[in-house]
Design an enzyme around this catalytic site. Structure first.
Site, PDB file in Angstrom:
ATOM      1  N   GLU A 193       4.640  -8.019  14.572  1.00 22.24           N
ATOM      2  CA  GLU A 193       3.918  -8.270  15.824  1.00 22.24           C
ATOM      3  C   GLU A 193       3.829  -9.773  16.096  1.00 22.24           C
ATOM      4  O   GLU A 193       3.839 -10.217  17.233  1.00 22.24           O
ATOM      5  CB  GLU A 193       2.515  -7.662  15.701  1.00 22.24           C
ATOM      6  CG  GLU A 193       1.696  -7.726  16.952  1.00 22.24           C
ATOM      7  CD  GLU A 193       0.343  -7.064  16.775  1.00 22.24           C
ATOM      8  OE1 GLU A 193      -0.486  -7.242  17.666  1.00 22.24           O
ATOM      9  OE2 GLU A 193       0.115  -6.389  15.754  1.00 22.24           O
ATOM     10  N   ARG A 206       0.816  -1.223   0.000  1.00 21.82           N
ATOM     11  CA  ARG A 206       0.000   0.000   0.000  1.00 21.82           C
ATOM     12  C   ARG A 206       0.844   1.266   0.000  1.00 21.82           C
ATOM     13  O   ARG A 206       0.363   2.330  -0.383  1.00 21.82           O
ATOM     14  CB  ARG A 206      -0.989  -0.017   1.159  1.00 21.82           C
ATOM     15  CG  ARG A 206      -2.094  -1.059   0.945  1.00 21.82           C
ATOM     16  CD  ARG A 206      -3.044  -1.079   2.089  1.00 21.82           C
ATOM     17  NE  ARG A 206      -2.318  -1.310   3.323  1.00 21.82           N
ATOM     18  CZ  ARG A 206      -2.675  -2.145   4.269  1.00 21.82           C
ATOM     19  NH1 ARG A 206      -3.782  -2.840   4.157  1.00 21.82           N
ATOM     20  NH2 ARG A 206      -1.957  -2.286   5.357  1.00 21.82           N
TER      21      ARG A 206
END
Length: 173
Positions: A98, A61
Protein backbone atom coordinates in the site's frame (compact mmCIF):
# COMPACT_ATOMS: atom_id res chain seq x y z
CA UNK A 1 -17.17 -22.70 17.98
CA UNK A 2 -18.57 -20.62 15.12
CA UNK A 3 -16.73 -18.09 12.99
CA UNK A 4 -18.69 -15.39 14.80
CA UNK A 5 -17.45 -16.70 18.17
CA UNK A 6 -13.92 -16.45 16.78
CA UNK A 7 -14.62 -12.88 15.63
CA UNK A 8 -15.52 -11.96 19.22
CA UNK A 9 -12.03 -13.03 20.31
CA UNK A 10 -10.26 -10.59 17.96
CA UNK A 11 -9.39 -7.28 19.58
CA UNK A 12 -10.04 -4.12 17.54
CA UNK A 13 -7.50 -1.34 18.04
CA UNK A 14 -8.42 2.06 16.59
CA UNK A 15 -5.79 4.39 15.08
CA UNK A 16 -3.13 1.69 14.67
CA UNK A 17 -0.77 1.71 12.86
CA UNK A 18 -1.89 5.22 11.84
CA UNK A 19 -4.77 7.55 12.67
CA UNK A 20 -8.01 6.48 11.03
CA UNK A 21 -6.98 2.81 10.75
CA UNK A 22 -8.66 -0.01 12.63
CA UNK A 23 -6.31 -2.90 13.46
CA UNK A 24 -7.71 -6.40 13.99
CA UNK A 25 -5.40 -7.97 16.59
CA UNK A 26 -5.51 -11.77 16.39
CA UNK A 27 -3.22 -12.26 19.40
CA UNK A 28 -6.27 -12.30 21.67
CA UNK A 29 -7.68 -15.21 19.65
CA UNK A 30 -4.35 -17.05 19.58
CA UNK A 31 -3.97 -17.08 23.36
CA UNK A 32 -7.33 -18.90 23.70
CA UNK A 33 -6.46 -22.59 23.11
CA UNK A 34 -9.97 -23.52 21.97
CA UNK A 35 -10.29 -20.58 19.61
CA UNK A 36 -6.84 -21.16 18.11
CA UNK A 37 -7.56 -24.85 17.55
CA UNK A 38 -10.95 -24.07 16.03
CA UNK A 39 -9.46 -21.47 13.68
CA UNK A 40 -6.95 -24.06 12.40
CA UNK A 41 -9.70 -26.67 12.01
CA UNK A 42 -11.93 -24.27 10.08
CA UNK A 43 -9.08 -23.12 7.84
CA UNK A 44 -8.31 -26.79 7.08
CA UNK A 45 -11.89 -27.82 6.35
CA UNK A 46 -11.94 -27.06 2.59
CA UNK A 47 -8.63 -28.89 2.04
CA UNK A 48 -9.02 -32.03 4.19
CA UNK A 49 -9.74 -34.23 1.17
CA UNK A 50 -7.61 -32.36 -1.36
CA UNK A 51 -4.14 -33.38 -2.41
CA UNK A 52 -1.75 -30.92 -0.76
CA UNK A 53 1.95 -31.72 -0.95
CA UNK A 54 3.30 -28.49 0.52
CA UNK A 55 1.88 -25.72 2.67
CA UNK A 56 3.55 -22.35 2.13
CA UNK A 57 3.40 -19.91 5.03
CA UNK A 58 4.13 -16.23 4.50
CA UNK A 59 6.24 -14.30 6.98
CA UNK A 60 5.51 -13.90 9.71
CA UNK A 61 2.00 -14.43 11.03
CA UNK A 62 1.30 -16.89 8.25
CA UNK A 63 3.66 -19.29 10.05
CA UNK A 64 1.25 -19.38 13.01
CA UNK A 65 -1.39 -21.04 10.82
CA UNK A 66 0.63 -22.80 8.12
CA UNK A 67 2.70 -25.02 10.44
CA UNK A 68 -0.23 -26.76 12.19
CA UNK A 69 -2.10 -26.97 8.88
CA UNK A 70 0.86 -28.71 7.20
CA UNK A 71 1.09 -31.10 10.13
CA UNK A 72 -2.61 -32.00 9.96
CA UNK A 73 -2.50 -32.43 6.17
CA UNK A 74 0.64 -34.59 6.30
CA UNK A 75 2.29 -32.06 3.98
CA UNK A 76 5.64 -30.32 3.93
CA UNK A 77 6.02 -26.76 5.20
CA UNK A 78 7.83 -24.07 3.22
CA UNK A 79 8.41 -20.56 4.54
CA UNK A 80 8.32 -17.50 2.30
CA UNK A 81 10.46 -14.88 4.00
CA UNK A 82 11.44 -11.27 3.70
CA UNK A 83 14.66 -10.53 1.83
CA UNK A 84 17.86 -11.78 3.46
CA UNK A 85 16.31 -14.24 5.94
CA UNK A 86 16.90 -17.55 4.13
CA UNK A 87 20.39 -19.10 4.20
CA UNK A 88 20.56 -21.12 0.94
CA UNK A 89 20.04 -20.18 -2.71
CA UNK A 90 16.75 -18.33 -3.21
CA UNK A 91 14.36 -16.92 -5.76
CA UNK A 92 13.13 -13.39 -5.10
CA UNK A 93 10.12 -11.34 -6.11
CA UNK A 94 9.40 -7.66 -5.52
CA UNK A 95 5.76 -6.88 -4.81
CA UNK A 96 3.58 -3.85 -4.25
CA UNK A 97 2.54 -2.67 -0.82
CA UNK A 98 0.00 0.00 0.00
CA UNK A 99 2.93 2.33 0.78
CA UNK A 100 5.74 1.09 -1.51
CA UNK A 101 7.40 -2.20 -2.41
CA UNK A 102 9.00 -5.12 -0.59
CA UNK A 103 10.83 -8.30 -1.55
CA UNK A 104 9.97 -11.90 -0.69
CA UNK A 105 12.14 -14.95 -1.16
CA UNK A 106 11.86 -18.73 -1.14
CA UNK A 107 14.57 -21.38 -1.25
CA UNK A 108 15.11 -22.40 -4.86
CA UNK A 109 14.74 -26.09 -3.96
CA UNK A 110 11.67 -25.68 -1.71
CA UNK A 111 9.03 -26.91 -4.17
CA UNK A 112 9.27 -29.53 -6.90
CA UNK A 113 7.53 -29.16 -10.26
CA UNK A 114 3.97 -30.47 -10.08
CA UNK A 115 3.61 -30.35 -6.31
CA UNK A 116 0.25 -29.06 -5.09
CA UNK A 117 0.70 -26.05 -2.84
CA UNK A 118 -1.65 -24.50 -0.29
CA UNK A 119 -0.69 -20.89 0.49
CA UNK A 120 -1.58 -19.68 3.99
CA UNK A 121 -1.47 -16.30 5.72
CA UNK A 122 -3.27 -14.61 8.56
CA UNK A 123 -4.59 -11.73 6.44
CA UNK A 124 -5.75 -10.96 2.92
CA UNK A 125 -5.61 -7.21 2.44
CA UNK A 126 -4.51 -5.69 -0.90
CA UNK A 127 -3.29 -9.06 -2.23
CA UNK A 128 0.27 -7.92 -2.94
CA UNK A 129 2.01 -10.36 -0.63
CA UNK A 130 0.02 -13.36 -1.80
CA UNK A 131 0.51 -12.45 -5.47
CA UNK A 132 4.27 -12.31 -4.89
CA UNK A 133 4.11 -15.69 -3.16
CA UNK A 134 2.07 -17.17 -6.01
CA UNK A 135 4.70 -15.97 -8.48
CA UNK A 136 7.47 -17.67 -6.48
CA UNK A 137 5.53 -20.95 -6.25
CA UNK A 138 4.81 -20.90 -9.99
CA UNK A 139 8.43 -20.14 -10.87
CA UNK A 140 9.35 -23.34 -9.01
CA UNK A 141 6.70 -25.30 -10.91
CA UNK A 142 4.22 -25.66 -8.06
CA UNK A 143 0.48 -25.86 -8.68
CA UNK A 144 -1.73 -23.72 -6.45
CA UNK A 145 -4.20 -25.95 -4.57
CA UNK A 146 -5.76 -22.99 -2.76
CA UNK A 147 -5.32 -19.88 -0.67
CA UNK A 148 -6.35 -19.82 2.99
CA UNK A 149 -6.58 -16.77 5.25
CA UNK A 150 -7.83 -16.16 8.78
CA UNK A 151 -9.09 -12.63 8.01
CA UNK A 152 -9.99 -10.74 4.84
CA UNK A 153 -10.27 -6.95 4.68
CA UNK A 154 -12.84 -6.75 1.88
CA UNK A 155 -12.63 -2.97 1.40
CA UNK A 156 -9.04 -3.37 0.13
CA UNK A 157 -10.19 -5.63 -2.75
CA UNK A 158 -7.32 -8.11 -2.55
CA UNK A 159 -9.61 -10.91 -3.72
CA UNK A 160 -10.07 -9.10 -7.05
CA UNK A 161 -6.43 -9.88 -7.96
CA UNK A 162 -6.91 -13.56 -7.13
CA UNK A 163 -9.92 -14.46 -9.24
CA UNK A 164 -8.47 -17.64 -10.75
CA UNK A 165 -7.74 -19.24 -7.36
CA UNK A 166 -9.80 -21.04 -4.76
CA UNK A 167 -9.83 -18.68 -1.77
CA UNK A 168 -11.00 -19.52 1.73
CA UNK A 169 -11.26 -16.94 4.51
CA UNK A 170 -12.74 -17.42 7.95
CA UNK A 171 -13.65 -13.83 8.78
CA UNK A 172 -14.34 -10.80 6.63
CA UNK A 173 -14.26 -7.19 7.75
Amino acid sequence: MSAEALRERIREIPDFPKPGSLFYDITTLLKDPGAYKESIDLMLEPYKFEQVDVVVGMESRGFIFSAPMAYELGAGLVPVRKLGKLPAETLEVEYELEYGTATLEIHSDAIQAGQRVLIVDDLLATGGTVMGTIELVRRLGGEIAGLSFMVELTALNGRDKLGEFEIHTLLSY
